[in-house]
Structure formats: C-alpha cells, structure tokens
Write a protein that holds these residues in place. Structure first.
Motif, mmCIF file in Angstrom:
data_model
loop_
_atom_site.group_PDB
_atom_site.id
_atom_site.type_symbol
_atom_site.label_atom_id
_atom_site.label_comp_id
_atom_site.label_asym_id
_atom_site.label_seq_id
_atom_site.Cartn_x
_atom_site.Cartn_y
_atom_site.Cartn_z
ATOM 1 N N PHE A 50 14.716 50.034 -0.687
ATOM 2 C CA PHE A 50 14.448 49.621 0.688
ATOM 3 C C PHE A 50 13.009 49.881 1.140
ATOM 4 O O PHE A 50 12.289 48.981 1.567
ATOM 5 C CB PHE A 50 15.428 50.332 1.630
ATOM 6 N N GLU A 96 17.756 55.757 11.394
ATOM 7 C CA GLU A 96 16.584 56.634 11.259
ATOM 8 C C GLU A 96 16.082 56.681 9.819
ATOM 9 O O GLU A 96 14.879 56.759 9.575
ATOM 10 C CB GLU A 96 16.944 58.038 11.745
ATOM 11 N N ALA A 97 17.036 56.637 8.870
ATOM 12 C CA ALA A 97 16.626 56.657 7.464
ATOM 13 C C ALA A 97 15.715 55.470 7.175
ATOM 14 O O ALA A 97 14.732 55.589 6.436
ATOM 15 C CB ALA A 97 17.854 56.616 6.564
ATOM 16 N N ALA A 98 16.022 54.331 7.805
ATOM 17 C CA ALA A 98 15.182 53.152 7.609
ATOM 18 C C ALA A 98 13.865 53.300 8.359
ATOM 19 O O ALA A 98 12.802 52.898 7.872
ATOM 20 C CB ALA A 98 15.919 51.907 8.078
ATOM 21 N N SER A 152 24.227 64.004 6.410
ATOM 22 C CA SER A 152 25.291 63.045 6.093
ATOM 23 C C SER A 152 24.880 62.087 4.969
ATOM 24 O O SER A 152 25.619 61.171 4.661
ATOM 25 C CB SER A 152 25.601 62.233 7.338
ATOM 26 N N ARG A 165 14.233 67.512 12.397
ATOM 27 C CA ARG A 165 14.084 66.211 13.032
ATOM 28 C C ARG A 165 12.804 66.152 13.859
ATOM 29 O O ARG A 165 12.197 65.094 13.990
ATOM 30 C CB ARG A 165 15.301 65.883 13.903
ATOM 31 N N LEU A 194 11.749 62.318 14.578
ATOM 32 C CA LEU A 194 12.940 61.625 15.065
ATOM 33 C C LEU A 194 13.385 62.197 16.403
ATOM 34 O O LEU A 194 14.124 61.580 17.148
ATOM 35 C CB LEU A 194 14.079 61.746 14.053
ATOM 36 N N PHE A 248 19.316 63.347 4.862
ATOM 37 C CA PHE A 248 20.150 63.740 5.992
ATOM 38 C C PHE A 248 21.354 64.542 5.543
ATOM 39 O O PHE A 248 21.822 64.392 4.416
ATOM 40 C CB PHE A 248 20.638 62.493 6.737
ATOM 41 N N ALA A 258 23.354 59.534 4.972
ATOM 42 C CA ALA A 258 22.943 58.278 5.611
ATOM 43 C C ALA A 258 22.582 57.199 4.594
ATOM 44 O O ALA A 258 21.594 56.497 4.732
ATOM 45 C CB ALA A 258 21.772 58.519 6.576
ATOM 46 N N LEU A 259 23.412 57.073 3.569
ATOM 47 C CA LEU A 259 23.219 55.950 2.647
ATOM 48 C C LEU A 259 23.766 54.703 3.316
ATOM 49 O O LEU A 259 24.768 54.765 4.018
ATOM 50 C CB LEU A 259 23.964 56.208 1.333
ATOM 51 N N TRP A 260 23.104 53.589 3.115
ATOM 52 C CA TRP A 260 23.563 52.363 3.763
ATOM 53 C C TRP A 260 24.756 51.797 3.018
ATOM 54 O O TRP A 260 24.608 51.362 1.852
ATOM 55 C CB TRP A 260 22.420 51.363 3.842
ATOM 56 N N ASN A 278 26.190 55.137 12.526
ATOM 57 C CA ASN A 278 25.564 56.438 12.709
ATOM 58 C C ASN A 278 24.061 56.273 12.920
ATOM 59 O O ASN A 278 23.399 55.532 12.206
ATOM 60 C CB ASN A 278 25.837 57.250 11.437
ATOM 61 N N ARG A 279 23.563 56.979 13.922
ATOM 62 C CA ARG A 279 22.144 56.885 14.251
ATOM 63 C C ARG A 279 21.272 57.160 13.034
ATOM 64 O O ARG A 279 20.202 56.603 12.858
ATOM 65 C CB ARG A 279 21.849 57.898 15.367
ATOM 66 N N GLU A 280 21.751 58.072 12.164
ATOM 67 C CA GLU A 280 20.942 58.448 10.998
ATOM 68 C C GLU A 280 20.729 57.285 10.034
ATOM 69 O O GLU A 280 19.734 57.250 9.324
ATOM 70 C CB GLU A 280 21.607 59.623 10.278
ATOM 71 N N LEU A 281 21.683 56.333 10.019
ATOM 72 C CA LEU A 281 21.496 55.183 9.133
ATOM 73 C C LEU A 281 20.260 54.405 9.556
ATOM 74 O O LEU A 281 19.519 53.883 8.727
ATOM 75 C CB LEU A 281 22.724 54.274 9.173
ATOM 76 N N ARG A 284 16.301 58.102 -3.013
ATOM 77 C CA ARG A 284 15.768 57.205 -1.998
ATOM 78 C C ARG A 284 14.565 57.833 -1.304
ATOM 79 O O ARG A 284 13.644 57.147 -0.889
ATOM 80 C CB ARG A 284 16.864 56.881 -0.973
#
Ligand SMILES: Nc1ncnc2c1ncn2[C@@H]1O[C@H](COP(=O)(O)OP(=O)(O)OP(=O)(O)O)[C@@H](O)[C@H]1O
Ligand SMILES: [Mg+2]
Lengths: 619, 361
Positions: B106, A517-519, B91, B49, B54, B89, B93-95, A512-515, B154
């Motif tokens: 991180f 973007e979060a970074a 979702s 965004r 973004l 996010f 967006a946790l890794w 997912n692009r958001e993964l 986070r």
C-alpha cells in the motif's frame, strides 16, 4: 527547523489553528453537510412556521379576513390560521374530529401491530415452531411492499354501494351490502394498517430477541424463577428498549399515514389530520394546512421525547452484541401445530390475500362482476380504444398499463426518482456517518446528528407540505422548484436522511479508526483513504442501504402526493388518482406493478448480501 | 554521544476530565529500543499516537530528528505522513479487504514506485518475515502470529526512521510471544531503527529494551536501562510494578545501636550509611527474592511451601507476621515446616519513604 518556519508559520497562531482544524476532512465534510441540512431540513421547518403565521395571497377571501375588513397583505404576521383551526366554527370539523380520528387510528394501530409483531417474533425466535425461516421470510414481506394495497384490496372485498361504484366480493357472494363500519372508517383502516405495520415490530422484536444472551435467562431459572417470572423479569426488560423503538416507529407512522385513510376514510368523510391537511392544501387553505402540520409534528415530537425520557436510562442495556448465542427455545407442546396453522392463516390474510385480490380485480372486465367469464387482460396489455363485453369503451379508451405511454412514463419517473434518491441518500448517509463518527463529541457532529434525525418526526404529508410551501417561490440562490423533478428527489432524500445517516453511521462504526490511520501514516491522502479503505469496507452496508431507500421511495405516496404535477407524476400518485376517479382495475394493475418492482429490488439486495432489515428502519 | 532522535518536551494530553499524558519529558536517542511500560490506561498508547501525530497533544512540544514537528505555542503540526515513522497498532489494523501483498504494498504504491520495485520489495520483506507464499491470502486467513508479522512487514517495507509498536505481542499465546520477542529484538539489531515499544508486560520490557520508561497515570515514574529499573526502582510504584519474581516488602523500623543506625526488615538487619535516614522512624524495605541467601548467621524462618522449577526453586517462608519469597538455586531442597536461616546479599535492598513512596536508598 528552518523548513517549518517557512510558509506554515505565517499568520496568527489562532488563525492558523482555525484553518488547520477546519481543513480536516471530517470538518470540511461536516460543514458542507451542516449547510445542506440547514437548507433542506432546518430552513423548511422555519418556513413552515413562517407560512403558518403570515398571510398568503389566497387568504384575502377568508371570512375571518373579509368580515373584519383586515388587509391581508401577503407576508404580514397573522394568527388567523391558528384562530381558524383552534377557535372558530371550523374547529370541530377541521381539527377536533380529525385529531380524534388520528388518535383512535394511531392507538389502535400501535396496539394491534405491536402485539401481533412481538408475539410473532417471540414465537419465531424463541419457540420450537416448525418452518421458522419460512415464517420469518413471509412475515417480513409487508415491510417490502407499500401499505395501501391492503386498503385497496379491502375495498375490493368489502366495498358497499353506499358511495357509488361497483360493489365488492362480499356483496357479490352474499347478496347483502356489508355494513358501513366494515366497509369504511376506523375499523378497516386500523386492520389494514396493522396487517402492514406488524412487520416493523416483528423485524425489530425478532432482532432484539435473537441477540439476547440466553444465559441471562438461564441464570434466572437456576436461581429458581419460574418461566413466567423469567419472561417478565428478565426477557421483557431486556427487549423493552426495542419494543419502545418499535412503538415510536409505528406511532409516528400512524400519525402521518396518508394512503390508507385516504382510500378507506375520505369516501365516508372520515378525515384524519393527514387527509385533512391534504384537502386543505387542495382547497387553497395552505395556512390552515400548515397549522395542522405543526400539530402533527408536535404530537410525534413530544411522543418521541417522552419515550427517550422513559427509556433513556434503560437504553444502555440493549444487548445487541452481535454474537450469535445459543437460542434456547421453549417447547409449545401440542399447541405447536395449532399455532402454526393460525400463523399460516394470518400470513395468508396479511400477505397473500391483498395481492391476490388486487391481481384478480385488475383482470376484471366489468368492475363488480367476479365470475371467471369476466376476465380480461385489457388493463395490463389492452390497446387504446378497446371495448368491454358490454360494448362500452374500456377505461374511457385508455390503453392497458404496459402499453400506456402515460403510465410507462410514470413508471420511469418512479424508478428514476427511486434510483436518484437512493443514490444521493446513500452517499449523504456515508458522508454524514463519516463526519459524525470521526468527529464524535464535537459540536458540529452533534448538530449534524440532531439535524439529520429531525425529518423523522415530520410526517410524510407534512414534510411534503413544507417543501411545497418553501419551494413554491425562489429563495435567494434556490429557484422555485415546484413542478420539477428535482424537488421530488430533494424531498425524498431529505426525508430519508434519518435512515440513511443511521445506515452510514453504523457502517462507519464498523471501520476501526486505526484502519484509516494506518493508511494515513503511509502517506495516503483523504481521497485515497476514502476510496481504498473506507468505501470498500462499507460497501456492502451501503448497497443494502441503497436498496432499502430505493424500495421506500418507490412506494412513497404521502411525501410526494402534494408535490407532483402532471409532468412529474409517479406510479403511486397515479394509483391514488385512478382510485379517486373509480378506475379500480387500473389502480390495482399499477399497484401490482409497484409491488413487482419493489420485490425485484429486494431479491437483488438478497443477492448482494444477507441484509439485516432492522438496521435500516431505525430499530 | 548518539544523536537525539525523539524529544518530548512538557507534553500534555487531556480529554475533558481525563489526563492521559501529564507534562511528559523524554529524550530518545538514535538506535534506542525504548519501552513504555505501565498498567492499563496509563497513557502508553496516547504517547505513541502523539509521537505519530495521530493525536494532537493539548500542550507541549515534540522534536523528531531535531526538527520541531509539534508545538502548541507556535501552532506547528506536521502531518503524520510527513514524520517518516511507522506504527504497528495494538489491533494490527490490517486491511481486511486486501491481500497480504496489497496490505504491504500500500505505502509503496502511494509513493508511486514502479510495479517491479514494489513487487521486489514486498517479496523481500515477506522473506525476512518468514512469510513467503502467503502473499495472496487475506489477513483473516492467517494466524495471530502471522498477522502480527504482516503488520510489522507493512511498517518496515516503507523504511521509516522510527518504529512505533503498540503492544504487538499482547494478542499472542505465551509460546509465540517468547519466539516473537527474539525476532523483534533481532529485527531491531538488524535495522538499527529507533524503536518505541509499548507493553504492560514487564518481562517483555526487560528482555527487549535498551531503555525502559515506566508510566503511571500519564506521568513517567522512571527512565533507565532494564538493569537500573530492576535494581533501583525509583519509587514504590515501580518497585511493585517491576515485581516478577515477586518483590518482598517490609514495613521496617529504623533502629539505633551504639551510634550505628540500621533497619529491621522482618528480623533481618540492613545496615545503612550514617545520615541517610533523618527523621523517619520506619521505612518500606524492598528485597528481591533472589537477593536472599541461606546463611548460618541469618534469621530463622519457617518454610510454608517449596516450589522447584528446575533451574531455580522458590521458597515461601514466614516468621510471625512477615511472609517472604526466596529464590534459590535449583539444587536446593526443602519441605514445608523446615526451619531455615535467611540473610541477605550485601547492599541488595532498596528503601522507600512510606509517605511519599520515593526511594531513600
Ligand atoms: N479518545 C479518547 N477520549 C477520551 N479519553 C481517552 C481517549 N483515548 C484515551 N483516553 C483515556 O486516556 C487514558 C490513557 O489511554 P491510553 O489508551 O493511552 O492507555 P494505555 O496505556 O494504552 O492502556 P492499555 O494498556 O489498556 O492499552 C485512559 O484513561 C483512557 O481512558
Ligand atoms: Mg494501549
């Protein structure tokens, strides 16, 4: 505001915008990939056309040139090759007959392989046949090993003495020579190819069937449709896109296939376009060969185009949602065991017999004597200069394959080639995947997508021919690569781009692009994001892709057969040469070595993860 | 007056034929908890965004802390990492390949903080988020509510200036959502960070925000405090959207009686200031259920159903074609078929132009 007004605002807004957009990672990567794809995919295709339309050095001796007193200046435009192929006394033998043979083989192969593959897939996925897992595993083995060993095994069994050499098992046992149509030509070619390529249709078909939501079918039944109507009106349309893609795959392989028709066709002068192309190149008629290559590419390209036209609208309902649905099975009733026995017999013939036959033949002291007393391990481990039971020098004094320096160096070349190619192909695949997925909808992304698909329509032998024509001499910064190991890697990587870029794109879609973007928001630069987020998340897909490329390159014959030189020989081309020279035991022993290496490779993949093979073959 | 933290000027975002943000202007002050509220697809995520950097807007300008961070005209685009903001996010967006600890650490590691400090900060934020002991788990091994708190942890561990949150509670069950609302509110009060919060849940917006911005089709319909938005919806769309409990609408005639003008909303007379309505013969009247009263001078309605819920009771009633919902005290009892007399608290109604949908009163 003053901070920003500093260096960042120099130059015209337009220029700054251009620089900023072009310096995003996906654009930089996309641009580099674009250049590479142009150099190694587009440029070769242009070069092929150029060569077909111009004179080369060897054209001076062509009768069409000599008779008319034309000055065949190399590089000068000419239609002489087209004339020779399409409109001359040679047309019939050089073009029409091979074309007819190619069409016969391709249609026969596609029909047989698709029928066997889809029926088998349906039985395994949708019926209550016992031992499903086992059948499925065995049925996919042909995908892992090369296609031509089956042809060699066929020769071992059905060879007759018409073309010289020792007769096969059939004649040994029944004391009559098998008829020619059974020994050579279209029948054995179609049978041998089908015994291999059914596995592709099986993998794609069972993948599609397994992901159909059986509720769709149940709804049909509830509405009063009979089982047969449900099958025809619901199941079939749902799997149709997959059947089409299996069709395209088998068809394009059929057009380009080289090994099997070479082993089973050339001895009786049953030429196909691919073997004709090969023989033209070998006879220094490369201009004619390239015209044939163009024809092959056109046939494949047009077929794929028509298929896309036909399924275009339907493609949308491929229901590969990935969710495992309750597979509703159909009871086969009392037929169950009969069908099981038939399947077992089929798998024995398709999977085990060839390997068994080849292993045995590789153990024969005197070719053609199938008694146990004739067994020797010479072709595997014998010393150079050993004698056979009749006191004749074995294999003209060559040592067995596991002691033979030349063959071991070929094995090393093969493994090295497969490792390098697989590595570069996977790296390229994920980079292409990244730039296509992250830049979706943009022109650059679309061009890269199209270019990376192009090698799919080039039959292996034609692609090899293109590289031969292109890298025979230096082009600007690219030196003449013919005869080097690098050209083998290049051609293998380029030919694999359609597959590896699909694997890469599929892997990237998972991230997912958001993964990312979060970074990015936390200040991670592109390299950090790639190494810490994207790579770990796509790793398993990449490993599988790597191993698939490894296997495919390892068993590749048609692609490299024109490009190897004595120094860069690989196992497959050695087998080809040994068999041409009548050294069957050697050829068979090396074949078993290739099979062993690819099987080992597969076992390693399985260790890494459960691999969905259908992803790698463009299902 | 508090300092301006975020200023959006004439911002547009288009994709070929879709306009996600249409000429947006918005000013957000330091310490605000502003909610972007609107139906699905109205451009909430796109706005967030764009603020984060973004998404690159098609035109317009964006200031953070009075610094220009985006300008189409001047071709200024400050990268997301330099905007010092955090984003949760939709979702999360946790890794998935990192433990909870690594997920949270991180950003600190990117900043090259010493190991001991990273550890201290991560553990302390985990404690704040009531997630001690989970640091070695992987996100998939946690419940939705825990994942959501990790995502927030986070973000806040990096001490950003601005919190951006995209429907962080939408994946949670009803009970957890209520709990998390108060936790988030607390978090905001504790940190004082300017927060832009996206939701399409009206109650969430009302309970948590200091300001609400209601969007439709990429256009801001109204900006105001929860009270203002609730009491004085700027147009019919907002009135309908902020409609929990259900808003009552009437196609109301404008009548004159002895020089005075008034409105007939389902039989109930609404007095209006002279001169307010010029040439319309009818308007749309909106009355909230709790603004009705039972009074002897009211208009007779017939109860169709009675739904007590402890502290309040909801009564549905009709009069000819007109159907209304009335919110009354929990002690009120009624039965279907009862006749009740309905009136309205003074002045607690809104009038809208039928054609434009804009508020008249
Ligand atoms: N990358 C994109 N390309 C094209 N259109 C997009 C893209 N992203 C969003 N849109 C469109 O922009 C509009 C606004 O999308 P956005 O995601 O901002 O909505 P949202 O208010 O967050 O909705 P939701 O509540 O469903 O999350 C939608 O019509 C959407 O389809
Ligand atoms: Mg959204």
């Amino acid at each position: 505001m003053s901070e920003i007004m500093g260096s960042e605002t120099k130059g015209s807004p337009f220029l700054r915008r251009f620089i900023r957009v072009m310096s995003t990672p996906q654009k930089i990567m996309g641009s580099i990939l674009f250049i590479l794809l142009v150099l190694f995919v587009f440029f070769p295709a242009v070069n092929l056309l150029y060569t077909a339309f111009t004179f080369s050095f060897s054209d001076k001796v062509l009768p069409q040139v000599v008779d008319r007193g034309i000055k065949a200046v190399p590089g000068k435009f000419t239609l002489v090759h087209f004339e020779r192929v399409f409109d001359s006394g040679l047309t019939k033998n050089m073009f029409l007959i091979p074309l007819l043979h190619t069409i016969i083989i391709t249609i026969g192969l596609t029909f047989t392989a698709l029928t066997i593959g889809t029926i088998l897939a349906w039985i395994v996925v949708r019926s209550d046949i016992p031992a499903k897992k086992l059948i499925a595993n065995l049925a996919t083995i042909p995908y892992i090993i090369p296609a031509w060993p089956t042809a060699l095994a066929w020769l071992t069994v059905f060879k007759n003495n018409r073309v010289g050499g020792a007769p096969g098992w059939f004649q040994y046992i029944f004391h009559v020579a098998p008829p020619n149509w059974l020994s050579y030509g279209p029948v054995p070619i179609i049978i041998c190819l089908s015994l291999h390529y059914y596995a592709y249709a099986f993998i794609i078909g069972s993948g599609a069937l397994a992901t159909i939501d059986s509720r769709l079918e149940e709804t049909g039944e509830l509405l009063g449709a009979s089982k047969w109507q449900v099958m025809r009106k619901i199941t079939f349309p749902l799997v149709l896109p997959s059947i089409f893609s299996a069709f395209i795959l088998t068809f394009s392989r059929g057009i380009g296939v080289f090994g099997t028709p070479a082993f089973l066709g050339i001895p009786v002068r049953y030429f196909t376009l691919s073997t004709q192309l090969y023989s033209n190149i070998r006879n220094n008629l490369s201009g004619d060969a390239y015209v044939i290559a163009i024809v092959m590419i056109l046939i494949t390209g047009i077929t794929i185009y028509m298929n896309i036209k036909v399924i275009g609208a339907r493609k949308s309902f491929v229901t590969i949602s990935g969710k495992g649905f309750r597979a509703k099975t159909v009871s086969l009733g009392s037929m169950k065991y009969i069908i099981l026995i038939l399947i077992i017999i089929f798998l024995i013939i398709a999977v085990f017999m060839p390997l068994y036959v080849l292993t045995w033949q590789s153990l024969m002291d005197v070719d053609g004597n199938y008694s146990f007393s004739n067994i020797t391990f010479h072709f595997w481990i014998g010393k150079a200069g050993s004698l056979d039971s009749r006191g004749i020098l074995l294999a003209e004094g060559q040592a067995g394959i596991l002691r033979n320096k030349m063959i071991l160096s070929g094995a090393w070349n093969s493994i090295k080639l497969a490792l390098f190619s697989a590595f570069f192909a996977s790296v390229l695949g994920i980079l292409i995947g990244y730039s296509i997925v992250r830049d979706r909808g943009k022109i650059l992304s679309k061009m890269n997508d199209a270019l990376s698909f192009a090698p799919y329509i080039f039959p292996g032998i034609a692609f090899g021919a293109i590289y031969l024509s292109m890298f025979a001499k230096a082009h600007g910064p690219i030196p003449a690569l013919y005869g080097t190991f690098a050209i083998l890697v290049l051609v293998s990587v380029a030919k694999h781009v359609p597959y590896s870029s699909r694997t890469g794109t599929a892997a990237m879609m998972q991230v997912n692009r958001e993964l990312e973007e979060a970074a990015e928001l936390q200040g991670a630069g592109f390299l950090t994001r790639f190494s810490k987020i994207i790579f770990p998340l796509t790793k398993s897909g990449l490993v599988a892709g790597f191993m698939l490329s490894f296997i495919t390159v390892m068993r590749e014959l048609s692609l490299v057969v024109l490009l190897v030189t004595p120094k860069t020989k690989v196992l497959t081309t050695m087998i080809y040469n040994y068999v041409q020279l009548g050294f069957h035991q050697f050829g068979d022993a090396i074949t078993m070595l290739v099979v062993a290496i690819t099987l080992t490779g597969t076992v390693i993949i399985r260790r890494f993860q459960k691999t969905d093979l259908s992803k790698g073959i463009g299902g | 007056m508090a300092r301006e933290k975020i200023r959006i000027v004439n911002l547009c975002k288009r994709w070929r034929d879709v306009t996600a943000i249409d000429n947006m202007n918005l000013s957000i002050e330091e310490g605000d908890f502003i909610t972007l509220l609107g139906p699905s697809g109205c451009g909430k995520t796109t706005t967030l965004r764009s603020i984060a950097g973004l998404e690159e807007p098609t035109s317009g300008e964006l200031y953070l802390n009075n610094k220009l961070v985006f300008s189409k005209k001047e071709e200024i685009v400050v990268s997301p990492a330099k905007r010092n903001l955090g984003l949760v996010f939709q979702s999360y967006a946790l890794w998935p390949h990192m433990t909870v600890f690594d997920n949270i650490a991180f950003g600190l590691r990117i900043k090259k903080l010493p190991k001991s400090e990273v550890k201290m900060k991560v553990l302390s934020v985990l404690k704040d988020m009531k997630l001690e002991g989970y640091e070695e788990r992987y996100p998939q091994e946690l419940s939705g509510g825990q994942q959501q708190r990790i995502a927030i942890a986070r973000m806040i561990v990096n001490r950003p200036d601005i919190y951006l949150m995209d429907e962080p509670l939408s994946n949670l069950d009803a009970k957890l959502r209520v709990d998390m609302r108060s936790e988030l509110k607390e978090l905001h009060q504790r940190s004082g960070a300017t927060t832009v919060y996206v939701t399409h849940d009206q109650v969430e917006a009302m309970t948590m925000s200091t300001k609400i911005s209601i969007m439709k089709d990429g256009v801001i319909q109204q900006i105001g405090t929860p009270e203002e938005v609730y009491r004085r919806p700027a147009n019919l769309f907002v009135a309908e959207f902020i409609s929990n409990p259900k808003m009552n609408f009437f196609n109301a005639e404008v009548l004159s009686e002895g020089g005075n003008r008034f409105i007939n909303a389902g039989g109930i007379k609404l007095n209006i200031k002279p001169g307010l309505i010029q040439n319309q013969s009818s308007v749309k009247a909106a009355i909230r259920p709790e603004d009705f009263i039972i009074t002897d001078s009211g208009i007779e309605y017939e109860v169709t159903s009675y739904l007590p819920s402890g502290s309040t009771s909801l009564v549905y009633a009709k009069r000819g074609e007109d159907k209304i919902a009335i919110m009354l005290d929990g002690s009120y009892k009624a039965e279907a078929g009862d006749k009740i007399k309905v009136g309205i608290k003074k002045g607690l109604f809104n009038l809208y132009d039928i054609e434009t949908g804009n508020k008249i009163f």
